[in-house]
Design an enzyme around this catalytic site. Structure first.
Site, PDB file in Angstrom:
ATOM      1  N   ASN A  21      67.799  60.218 -19.046  1.00  0.00           N
ATOM      2  CA  ASN A  21      68.656  59.037 -19.245  1.00  0.00           C
ATOM      3  C   ASN A  21      68.521  58.489 -20.659  1.00  0.00           C
ATOM      4  O   ASN A  21      69.512  58.082 -21.269  1.00  0.00           O
ATOM      5  CB  ASN A  21      68.321  57.949 -18.221  1.00  0.00           C
ATOM      6  CG  ASN A  21      68.987  58.212 -16.891  1.00  0.00           C
ATOM      7  OD1 ASN A  21      70.187  58.046 -16.748  1.00  0.00           O
ATOM      8  ND2 ASN A  21      68.200  58.661 -15.924  1.00  0.00           N
ATOM      9  N   HIS A 111      68.171  52.155 -11.104  1.00  0.00           N
ATOM     10  CA  HIS A 111      67.421  52.550  -9.911  1.00  0.00           C
ATOM     11  C   HIS A 111      68.230  53.603  -9.146  1.00  0.00           C
ATOM     12  O   HIS A 111      69.438  53.446  -8.977  1.00  0.00           O
ATOM     13  CB  HIS A 111      67.175  51.323  -9.030  1.00  0.00           C
ATOM     14  CG  HIS A 111      66.294  51.623  -7.867  1.00  0.00           C
ATOM     15  ND1 HIS A 111      64.922  51.729  -7.983  1.00  0.00           N
ATOM     16  CD2 HIS A 111      66.589  51.881  -6.570  1.00  0.00           C
ATOM     17  CE1 HIS A 111      64.411  52.033  -6.796  1.00  0.00           C
ATOM     18  NE2 HIS A 111      65.401  52.136  -5.927  1.00  0.00           N
ATOM     19  N   ASP A 152      62.790  45.728  -8.476  1.00  0.00           N
ATOM     20  CA  ASP A 152      64.149  46.026  -8.006  1.00  0.00           C
ATOM     21  C   ASP A 152      64.891  44.855  -7.374  1.00  0.00           C
ATOM     22  O   ASP A 152      65.794  45.046  -6.569  1.00  0.00           O
ATOM     23  CB  ASP A 152      64.126  47.200  -6.983  1.00  0.00           C
ATOM     24  CG  ASP A 152      63.405  48.401  -7.546  1.00  0.00           C
ATOM     25  OD1 ASP A 152      63.569  48.674  -8.737  1.00  0.00           O
ATOM     26  OD2 ASP A 152      62.670  49.056  -6.782  1.00  0.00           O
TER      27      ASP A 152
HETATM   28  C1  GAR Z   1      65.864  58.010 -12.902  1.00  0.00           C
HETATM   29  O1  GAR Z   1      66.447  58.681 -11.811  1.00  0.00           O
HETATM   30  C2  GAR Z   1      65.748  56.526 -12.603  1.00  0.00           C
HETATM   31  O2  GAR Z   1      66.760  56.035 -11.775  1.00  0.00           O
HETATM   32  C3  GAR Z   1      64.417  56.452 -11.925  1.00  0.00           C
HETATM   33  O3  GAR Z   1      63.606  57.352 -12.644  1.00  0.00           O
HETATM   34  C4  GAR Z   1      64.414  58.456 -13.081  1.00  0.00           C
HETATM   35  C5  GAR Z   1      64.070  58.778 -14.514  1.00  0.00           C
HETATM   36  O4  GAR Z   1      64.689  59.983 -14.888  1.00  0.00           O
HETATM   37  N1  GAR Z   1      63.896  55.126 -11.939  1.00  0.00           N
HETATM   38  C6  GAR Z   1      63.279  54.554 -10.905  1.00  0.00           C
HETATM   39  O5  GAR Z   1      63.006  55.164  -9.899  1.00  0.00           O
HETATM   40  C7  GAR Z   1      62.918  53.091 -11.118  1.00  0.00           C
HETATM   41  N2  GAR Z   1      62.401  52.511  -9.919  1.00  0.00           N
HETATM   42  P1  GAR Z   1      64.742  60.461 -16.395  1.00  0.00           P
HETATM   43  O6  GAR Z   1      63.321  60.353 -16.948  1.00  0.00           O
HETATM   44  O7  GAR Z   1      65.209  61.858 -16.322  1.00  0.00           O
HETATM   45  O8  GAR Z   1      65.678  59.547 -17.117  1.00  0.00           O
END
Ligand code: GAR
Length: 198
Positions: A21, A111, A152
């Site tokens: 992200n 989230h 959250d």
């Molecule tokens: C994402 O899917 C985000 O929504 C989640 O961590 C992932 C990070 O992915 N966040 C949570 O679960 C927050 N509670 P990335 O490192 O590939 O961006």
């Protein structure tokens, strides 16, 4: 003469994982030239997000619990950088109250579920998707929300849904959720910077 770059709104990113992200947020900024990413902060010294950011010319800061919760190290850096938004992208710690007070309604999180379902302490990453599958949900999605002092529970800014297929697996669901996140997070951040969300 003032550098026109410095007039664009700026964000910083907090991320501790693979950083897909964060990369989308960085790439959106450089392709569309609508905002700047000033720095990526991470609490994990080996997180892939660090190298991915550096190779895209974004400076990084690594910090520990002490620096975030018991000193002004991180807060001082943020005050100096003056970002319009602090964008959490896979950052799993509670955000400190004093920084939230400095940046009211300016810390945003993504989230991987449709809050208020599947949120709260321990509900992150794969734990969320496993719970969604175990409960035979028909749909899931993503939530972009302001951050407050509880996991959250901050005000919801935007949500996007996806159906769950009969044969859905953890991997296929993860992929669907990442696709939604990658598509919408940069757009919503840009809209927030333009004042297009309440
Ligand atoms: C994402 O899917 C985000 O929504 C989640 O961590 C992932 C990070 O992915 N966040 C949570 O679960 C927050 N509670 P990335 O490192 O590939 O961006």
């Amino acid at each position: 003469m003032q550098n026109p770059e410095s007039k664009k709104p700026a964000i910083v990113i907090f991320a501790s994982g693979s950083g897909t992200n964060a990369v989308k947020l960085i790439e959106h900024a450089s392709m569309n030239n609508t905002y700047r990413v000033l720095r990526v902060f991470s609490n994990k010294k080996n997180a892939p997000v660090l190298e991915k950011s550096q190779t895209r010319n974004i400076p990084t800061t690594i910090f520990n619990k002490e620096a975030l919760y018991k000193s002004d190290t991180v807060k001082d850096q943020l005050e100096e950088l003056k970002p319009e938004l602090i964008v959490l992208a896979g950052f799993m710690w509670i955000f400190p109250q004093d920084i939230l007070a400095e940046f009211p309604q300016r810390v945003v999180n993504i989230h991987p579920a449709l809050l208020p379902k599947y949120g709260g302490k321990g509900m992150y990453g794969d734990h969320v998707h496993k719970a969604v599958l175990e409960n035979n949900e028909e749909k899931t999605g993503i939530t972009i929300h302001y951050v407050n002092e509880k996991y959250d529970e901050g005000k919801i800014i935007a949500q996007y849904e996806t159906p769950i297929a009969q044969q859905e697996t953890l991997d296929s669901l993860k992929q669907k959720i990442h696709q939604l996140e990658h598509k919408y997070y940069p757009i919503v951040i840009e809209q927030l910077l333009k004042g297009q969300h309440a």
